[in-house]
Scaffold this motif. Sequence first.
Motif, PDB file in Angstrom:
ATOM      1  N   ARG A  22     -34.101   3.241  -5.065  1.00  0.00           N
ATOM      2  CA  ARG A  22     -33.377   4.498  -4.821  1.00  0.00           C
ATOM      3  C   ARG A  22     -33.845   5.157  -3.526  1.00  0.00           C
ATOM      4  O   ARG A  22     -33.035   5.641  -2.732  1.00  0.00           O
ATOM      5  CB  ARG A  22     -33.588   5.482  -5.978  1.00  0.00           C
ATOM      6  CG  ARG A  22     -32.808   5.200  -7.224  1.00  0.00           C
ATOM      7  CD  ARG A  22     -32.800   6.415  -8.162  1.00  0.00           C
ATOM      8  NE  ARG A  22     -34.132   6.894  -8.492  1.00  0.00           N
ATOM      9  CZ  ARG A  22     -34.876   6.407  -9.475  1.00  0.00           C
ATOM     10  NH1 ARG A  22     -34.433   5.403 -10.220  1.00  0.00           N
ATOM     11  NH2 ARG A  22     -36.070   6.918  -9.730  1.00  0.00           N
ATOM     12  N   GLN A  25     -32.474   3.278  -0.515  1.00  0.00           N
ATOM     13  CA  GLN A  25     -31.046   3.534  -0.359  1.00  0.00           C
ATOM     14  C   GLN A  25     -30.787   4.938   0.166  1.00  0.00           C
ATOM     15  O   GLN A  25     -29.943   5.142   1.046  1.00  0.00           O
ATOM     16  CB  GLN A  25     -30.333   3.323  -1.695  1.00  0.00           C
ATOM     17  CG  GLN A  25     -30.313   1.862  -2.146  1.00  0.00           C
ATOM     18  CD  GLN A  25     -29.882   1.687  -3.591  1.00  0.00           C
ATOM     19  OE1 GLN A  25     -30.016   2.604  -4.414  1.00  0.00           O
ATOM     20  NE2 GLN A  25     -29.368   0.516  -3.931  1.00  0.00           N
ATOM     21  N   ASN A  26     -31.547   5.915  -0.351  1.00  0.00           N
ATOM     22  CA  ASN A  26     -31.375   7.300   0.085  1.00  0.00           C
ATOM     23  C   ASN A  26     -31.757   7.515   1.542  1.00  0.00           C
ATOM     24  O   ASN A  26     -31.269   8.449   2.183  1.00  0.00           O
ATOM     25  CB  ASN A  26     -32.199   8.247  -0.808  1.00  0.00           C
ATOM     26  CG  ASN A  26     -31.652   8.340  -2.219  1.00  0.00           C
ATOM     27  OD1 ASN A  26     -30.490   8.048  -2.460  1.00  0.00           O
ATOM     28  ND2 ASN A  26     -32.504   8.750  -3.152  1.00  0.00           N
ATOM     29  N   ARG A  27     -32.613   6.648   2.078  1.00  0.00           N
ATOM     30  CA  ARG A  27     -33.047   6.764   3.464  1.00  0.00           C
ATOM     31  C   ARG A  27     -32.235   5.889   4.412  1.00  0.00           C
ATOM     32  O   ARG A  27     -32.552   5.804   5.592  1.00  0.00           O
ATOM     33  CB  ARG A  27     -34.539   6.431   3.570  1.00  0.00           C
ATOM     34  CG  ARG A  27     -35.441   7.524   3.008  1.00  0.00           C
ATOM     35  CD  ARG A  27     -36.829   7.001   2.734  1.00  0.00           C
ATOM     36  NE  ARG A  27     -37.769   8.030   2.324  1.00  0.00           N
ATOM     37  CZ  ARG A  27     -37.804   8.588   1.112  1.00  0.00           C
ATOM     38  NH1 ARG A  27     -36.924   8.205   0.194  1.00  0.00           N
ATOM     39  NH2 ARG A  27     -38.688   9.510   0.808  1.00  0.00           N
ATOM     40  N   ASP A 216     -40.419   8.918  -8.616  1.00  0.00           N
ATOM     41  CA  ASP A 216     -39.823   9.207  -7.309  1.00  0.00           C
ATOM     42  C   ASP A 216     -40.874   9.638  -6.296  1.00  0.00           C
ATOM     43  O   ASP A 216     -40.747   9.356  -5.095  1.00  0.00           O
ATOM     44  CB  ASP A 216     -38.742  10.286  -7.444  1.00  0.00           C
ATOM     45  CG  ASP A 216     -37.487   9.766  -8.132  1.00  0.00           C
ATOM     46  OD1 ASP A 216     -37.302   8.526  -8.165  1.00  0.00           O
ATOM     47  OD2 ASP A 216     -36.700  10.587  -8.645  1.00  0.00           O
ATOM     48  N   ASP A 220     -41.753   7.517  -2.847  1.00  0.00           N
ATOM     49  CA  ASP A 220     -41.898   8.181  -1.551  1.00  0.00           C
ATOM     50  C   ASP A 220     -43.224   7.793  -0.901  1.00  0.00           C
ATOM     51  O   ASP A 220     -43.293   7.525   0.307  1.00  0.00           O
ATOM     52  CB  ASP A 220     -41.815   9.702  -1.752  1.00  0.00           C
ATOM     53  CG  ASP A 220     -41.832  10.464  -0.441  1.00  0.00           C
ATOM     54  OD1 ASP A 220     -40.903  10.283   0.366  1.00  0.00           O
ATOM     55  OD2 ASP A 220     -42.781  11.243  -0.221  1.00  0.00           O
TER      56      ASP A 220
END
Length: 312
Positions: A22, A25-27, A216, A220
């Motif tokens: 996730r 993908q978010n970055r 999460d 990170d």
Amino acid sequence: MDLQARIYVAGHRGLVGSAILRALQNRGYTNLVTRSSSELDLRDRDAVFQFFGEQDIDYVFLAAAKVGGIRANNEFPADFIRDNLLIQTNVIDAAFQSQVRKLLFLGSTCIYPKYAPQPLKEEYLLTGELEPTNAPYAIAKIAGITMCQSYNRQYGTRFISAMPTNMYGPNDNFDLNTSHVLPALLRKIHEAKQSGSPFVEIWGTGAPLREFLHADDLADACLFLMNNYEDSEIVNVGVGEDISIKQLAELIQSIVEYDGELRFNSSIPDGTPRKLVDVSKIQSMGWKASIPLDAGIRAVYNEYCKQIEITI
């Protein structure tokens, strides 16, 4: 890592691996490689080497592992040491042979001695005896760390190792036979509320202190380390604060809105008395956890309730 890099997330369906996926993908990372355990058995050396030979992978996040709580570790010690040794040996060696640019190996804070001083500093590794209930798993993880360090020393690879504290978050395991303490408590207390049970039995005395990191936040941290860290020495990842199992159960009880009794069964072993990691090393590099425990558990509980509704 540039956005076009080909990145393999091993264990992408698990708690940690799915969070890393996730985060990537978010970055904006789009060249991502995943395989489920049914598609690729990481315990199978030939299959792993064939996979790496075909994929031209640049970076590896090695989050695949056989994991579980005290009960699972007690009942299946051979499975835990065998499967984890096979998975990490195959992936690390294949990554070397196929000349990946960098690999991040995920260990666990159970690698530290049972009675090590608190908080746990990275240099406490191998300074005392392990907690017996999860020693096979811990020894496998220590072997993975040593393997990464040895490949760096002999072959000049860029293999780094992160040691996360107790994890929770989306895609957690709620099976009471194999789950860790937080999801197990959440499920037990939720089911007690639903059934109208006047009490919930909780294993152990409730006295042990544990630290809980949202998946999460770990994801990170993993991306941060992949982009900023090059040393062979391990790095702790945690929040730097702990809570007793009793306090955790009471917090979950409040979130679930269960008004029954919490009964602690002291005949069941507690495990390590305390496990708080020293996070000064990663914080000095510029990374810090950001998700509060209360908010994180509320989000997980909401997701759990939605999953139950879907399956009913």
